[in-house]
Design a protein around this motif. Structure first.
Motif, PDB file in Angstrom:
ATOM      1  N   LYS A  45       0.135 104.084  33.874  1.00 48.75           N
ATOM      2  CA  LYS A  45       0.836 104.419  35.110  1.00 48.75           C
ATOM      3  C   LYS A  45      -0.043 105.272  36.012  1.00 48.75           C
ATOM      4  CE  LYS A  45       5.281 106.243  36.754  1.00 48.75           C
ATOM      5  NZ  LYS A  45       6.597 106.810  36.338  1.00 48.75           N
ATOM      6  N   LEU A  46      -0.792 106.188  35.406  1.00 46.10           N
ATOM      7  CA  LEU A  46      -1.712 107.019  36.186  1.00 46.10           C
ATOM      8  C   LEU A  46      -2.799 106.171  36.838  1.00 46.10           C
ATOM      9  CD1 LEU A  46      -2.268 110.242  34.033  1.00 46.10           C
ATOM     10  CD2 LEU A  46      -1.113 110.068  36.239  1.00 46.10           C
ATOM     11  N   TRP A  47      -3.398 105.265  36.070  1.00 47.28           N
ATOM     12  CA  TRP A  47      -4.464 104.439  36.622  1.00 47.28           C
ATOM     13  C   TRP A  47      -3.958 103.517  37.711  1.00 47.28           C
ATOM     14  CZ3 TRP A  47      -9.265 105.244  36.905  1.00 47.28           C
ATOM     15  CH2 TRP A  47      -9.942 105.956  35.908  1.00 47.28           C
ATOM     16  N   ALA A  48      -2.711 103.044  37.546  1.00 43.31           N
ATOM     17  CA  ALA A  48      -2.133 102.176  38.575  1.00 43.31           C
ATOM     18  C   ALA A  48      -1.948 102.920  39.889  1.00 43.31           C
ATOM     19  CB  ALA A  48      -0.792 101.620  38.100  1.00 43.31           C
ATOM     20  N   ASN A  49      -1.869 104.258  39.796  1.00 44.49           N
ATOM     21  CA  ASN A  49      -1.711 105.080  40.999  1.00 44.49           C
ATOM     22  C   ASN A  49      -2.950 105.931  41.259  1.00 44.49           C
ATOM     23  OD1 ASN A  49      -0.012 105.769  43.197  1.00 44.49           O
ATOM     24  ND2 ASN A  49       0.488 107.725  42.238  1.00 44.49           N
ATOM     25  N   CYS A  55       4.488 113.241  40.542  1.00 43.35           N
ATOM     26  CA  CYS A  55       4.832 114.491  41.225  1.00 43.35           C
ATOM     27  C   CYS A  55       3.867 114.799  42.365  1.00 43.35           C
ATOM     28  CB  CYS A  55       4.860 115.657  40.241  1.00 43.35           C
ATOM     29  SG  CYS A  55       3.222 116.226  39.696  1.00 43.35           S
ATOM     30  N   GLY A  56       2.775 114.035  42.469  1.00 47.32           N
ATOM     31  CA  GLY A  56       1.792 114.242  43.532  1.00 47.32           C
ATOM     32  C   GLY A  56       0.519 114.937  43.099  1.00 47.32           C
ATOM     33  N   TYR A  57       0.457 115.400  41.850  1.00 53.28           N
ATOM     34  CA  TYR A  57      -0.753 116.080  41.380  1.00 53.28           C
ATOM     35  C   TYR A  57      -1.907 115.084  41.242  1.00 53.28           C
ATOM     36  CZ  TYR A  57      -3.964 118.666  38.395  1.00 53.28           C
ATOM     37  OH  TYR A  57      -5.082 119.273  37.876  1.00 53.28           O
ATOM     38  N   HIS A  58      -3.065 115.454  41.784  1.00 53.38           N
ATOM     39  CA  HIS A  58      -4.248 114.604  41.730  1.00 53.38           C
ATOM     40  C   HIS A  58      -5.153 115.050  40.573  1.00 53.38           C
ATOM     41  CE1 HIS A  58      -2.861 113.234  45.554  1.00 53.38           C
ATOM     42  NE2 HIS A  58      -3.963 112.563  45.846  1.00 53.38           N
ATOM     43  N   PHE A  59      -5.241 114.216  39.534  1.00 52.31           N
ATOM     44  CA  PHE A  59      -6.186 114.485  38.463  1.00 52.31           C
ATOM     45  C   PHE A  59      -7.607 114.295  38.980  1.00 52.31           C
ATOM     46  CE2 PHE A  59      -2.377 113.583  36.062  1.00 52.31           C
ATOM     47  CZ  PHE A  59      -2.470 114.402  34.937  1.00 52.31           C
ATOM     48  N   ARG A  60      -8.546 115.016  38.398  1.00 55.66           N
ATOM     49  CA  ARG A  60      -9.942 114.824  38.780  1.00 55.66           C
ATOM     50  C   ARG A  60     -10.416 113.453  38.334  1.00 55.66           C
ATOM     51  NH1 ARG A  60     -11.855 120.917  37.188  1.00 55.66           N
ATOM     52  NH2 ARG A  60     -10.900 121.918  39.003  1.00 55.66           N
ATOM     53  N   MET A  61     -11.289 112.871  39.146  1.00 56.26           N
ATOM     54  CA  MET A  61     -11.750 111.504  38.925  1.00 56.26           C
ATOM     55  C   MET A  61     -13.262 111.480  38.871  1.00 56.26           C
ATOM     56  SD  MET A  61     -10.906 108.137  41.255  1.00 56.26           S
ATOM     57  CE  MET A  61      -9.374 107.759  40.409  1.00 56.26           C
ATOM     58  N   LYS A  62     -13.816 110.707  37.954  1.00 49.41           N
ATOM     59  CA  LYS A  62     -15.266 110.578  37.855  1.00 49.41           C
ATOM     60  C   LYS A  62     -15.810 109.844  39.076  1.00 49.41           C
ATOM     61  CE  LYS A  62     -17.052 109.570  33.839  1.00 49.41           C
ATOM     62  NZ  LYS A  62     -17.831 110.810  33.580  1.00 49.41           N
ATOM     63  N   ALA A  63     -17.078 110.105  39.373  1.00 47.99           N
ATOM     64  CA  ALA A  63     -17.684 109.601  40.607  1.00 47.99           C
ATOM     65  C   ALA A  63     -17.618 108.084  40.705  1.00 47.99           C
ATOM     66  CB  ALA A  63     -19.128 110.084  40.711  1.00 47.99           C
ATOM     67  N   ARG A  64     -17.992 107.392  39.650  1.00 51.08           N
ATOM     68  CA  ARG A  64     -18.030 105.921  39.730  1.00 51.08           C
ATOM     69  C   ARG A  64     -16.626 105.318  39.718  1.00 51.08           C
ATOM     70  NH1 ARG A  64     -23.407 104.356  39.459  1.00 51.08           N
ATOM     71  NH2 ARG A  64     -24.722 106.033  38.622  1.00 51.08           N
ATOM     72  N   GLN A  65     -15.671 106.008  39.121  1.00 48.06           N
ATOM     73  CA  GLN A  65     -14.284 105.563  39.219  1.00 48.06           C
ATOM     74  C   GLN A  65     -13.821 105.623  40.675  1.00 48.06           C
ATOM     75  OE1 GLN A  65     -12.529 108.390  36.531  1.00 48.06           O
ATOM     76  NE2 GLN A  65     -12.819 107.098  34.725  1.00 48.06           N
ATOM     77  N   ILE A 263      -4.943 115.792  55.529  1.00 45.10           N
ATOM     78  CA  ILE A 263      -4.834 115.656  54.083  1.00 45.10           C
ATOM     79  C   ILE A 263      -4.418 114.221  53.801  1.00 45.10           C
ATOM     80  CG2 ILE A 263      -3.558 116.360  52.025  1.00 45.10           C
ATOM     81  CD1 ILE A 263      -3.319 119.142  53.287  1.00 45.10           C
ATOM     82  N   VAL A 264      -5.192 113.530  52.975  1.00 43.11           N
ATOM     83  CA  VAL A 264      -4.938 112.119  52.702  1.00 43.11           C
ATOM     84  C   VAL A 264      -4.809 111.916  51.192  1.00 43.11           C
ATOM     85  CG1 VAL A 264      -5.735 109.755  53.051  1.00 43.11           C
ATOM     86  CG2 VAL A 264      -6.334 111.529  54.731  1.00 43.11           C
ATOM     87  N   PRO A 265      -3.640 111.553  50.709  1.00 42.30           N
ATOM     88  CA  PRO A 265      -3.483 111.262  49.276  1.00 42.30           C
ATOM     89  C   PRO A 265      -4.432 110.158  48.836  1.00 42.30           C
ATOM     90  CG  PRO A 265      -1.347 111.453  50.342  1.00 42.30           C
ATOM     91  CD  PRO A 265      -2.366 111.434  51.440  1.00 42.30           C
ATOM     92  N   ARG A 266      -4.846 110.222  47.613  1.00 44.59           N
ATOM     93  CA  ARG A 266      -5.866 109.293  47.110  1.00 44.59           C
ATOM     94  C   ARG A 266      -5.492 107.818  47.267  1.00 44.59           C
ATOM     95  NH1 ARG A 266      -7.332 111.016  41.429  1.00 44.59           N
ATOM     96  NH2 ARG A 266      -8.186 112.795  42.556  1.00 44.59           N
ATOM     97  N   PRO A 267      -4.244 107.409  46.979  1.00 46.35           N
ATOM     98  CA  PRO A 267      -3.924 105.986  47.136  1.00 46.35           C
ATOM     99  C   PRO A 267      -4.052 105.476  48.571  1.00 46.35           C
ATOM    100  CG  PRO A 267      -2.303 107.063  45.728  1.00 46.35           C
ATOM    101  CD  PRO A 267      -3.143 108.149  46.335  1.00 46.35           C
TER     102      PRO A 267
END
Length: 290
Positions: A45-49, A55-65, A263-267
């Motif tokens: 579910k996290l990867w799909a979003n 809840c809106g919390y942005h997990f840290r993401m690796k550069a190539r991801q 401010i722009v959400p990641r999706p």
């Protein structure tokens, strides 16, 4: 007593760097616990979003991801991958830390640079890697970003940069701090020829990176809840002897005080960046504003 004994890093982030956040394994689907809502979220579910909790919390993401979700499929071409950190000061244990974080992050340095297409719009792009010593800026990071701007000038391309950093890399001393001036000069040359630079600030963007290329873009965006600042809040409180307001240095606070543009959400970032690139296609930012 040798001076270098007093300079051993105490910050946990400097003890070999961060590895990817562990995934909880159980009999069912793997999950990750959100530090904001404290719920266990299925990893699928996290990867799909795009690693954003409901809840809106942005997990840290690796550069190539991040490059994968932002750029057109198979359009990214890496540049300057051969530029790597050295140990110019002979700092004790630095080589060991570098080797550890290279294994943990899968990267040779704390920034990935290249060219790509976003919505069929060609651009230069750099993405800093939080899992490589928290994106700390050493001489190799500064050199790669500077060369990317020079490449963008030569090929008349806009630059999009995703920043995440704990600041200058202490093991390289003054050589690390010099990267602030070098990258800033490259950004200025890119701007002087009328080319577009968009920065996206992610959590955290602090220290010398904030004081240089992160805040020098034509358009400055940020992810929700990202920490953006120079000195840490605790340092500021201890220095000024004053309490700081709630949310100090969060992107929402920074936006309210006029230091970023949106401010722009990641999706939503891919479409947002695509629209900005299309808006400026074939025209300089000055021509668009006129």
């Amino acid at each position: 007593m040798p001076l270098m004994k007093f300079l051993k890093p105490k910050n946990k982030l400097e003890e070999g760097g961060r590895s990817a956040a562990p995934v909880q394994q159980d009999a069912g689907e793997p999950e990750k616990k959100c530090p904001n809502c404290h719920k266990e979220i299925p990893l699928s579910k996290l990867w799909a979003n795009d690693l954003v909790c409901p809840c809106g919390y942005h997990f840290r993401m690796k550069a190539r991801q991040r490059i994968k979700i932002i750029t057109d499929k198979n359009s990214f071409t890496e540049l300057f991958a051969d530029i790597k950190a050295e140990n110019p000061l002979g700092f004790p244990g630095y080589w060991e830390k570098i080797e550890t974080v290279r294994t943990a992050s899968g990267e040779t340095e704390a920034v990935v640079c290249g060219t790509a297409m976003i919505g069929k719009q060609k651009c230069c792009i750099f993405v800093m890697e939080s899992y490589f010593m928290m994106g700390s800026m050493g001489s190799a990071v500064g050199e790669k970003i500077t060369r990317l701007f020079e490449y963008a000038i030569e090929h008349r391309l806009p630059v999009i940069g995703f920043t995440v950093s704990g600041g200058a890399r202490m093991q390289e001393g003054m050589l690390s701090l010099m990267q602030m001036a070098k990258t800033s000069a490259a950004v200025k040359r890119h701007s002087d020829v009328g080319l577009l630079y968009i920065a996206v600030l992610t959590d955290p963007t602090t220290g010398g990176v904030t004081a240089s290329f992160a805040m020098e873009a034509d358009i400055i965006l940020a992810e929700p809840g990202a920490t953006v600042g120079f000195a840490g809040a605790r340092v500021i409180e201890q220095t000024t002897k004053k309490s700081l307001p709630d949310g100090f240095q969060k992107s929402e606070f920074v936006l309210e005080h006029g230091f970023i543009d949106a401010i722009v959400p990641r999706p939503n970032q891919r479409k947002y960046l695509c629209d900005l690139l299309k808006l400026h296609r074939g025209r300089t930012p000055r021509e668009v504003s006129e």
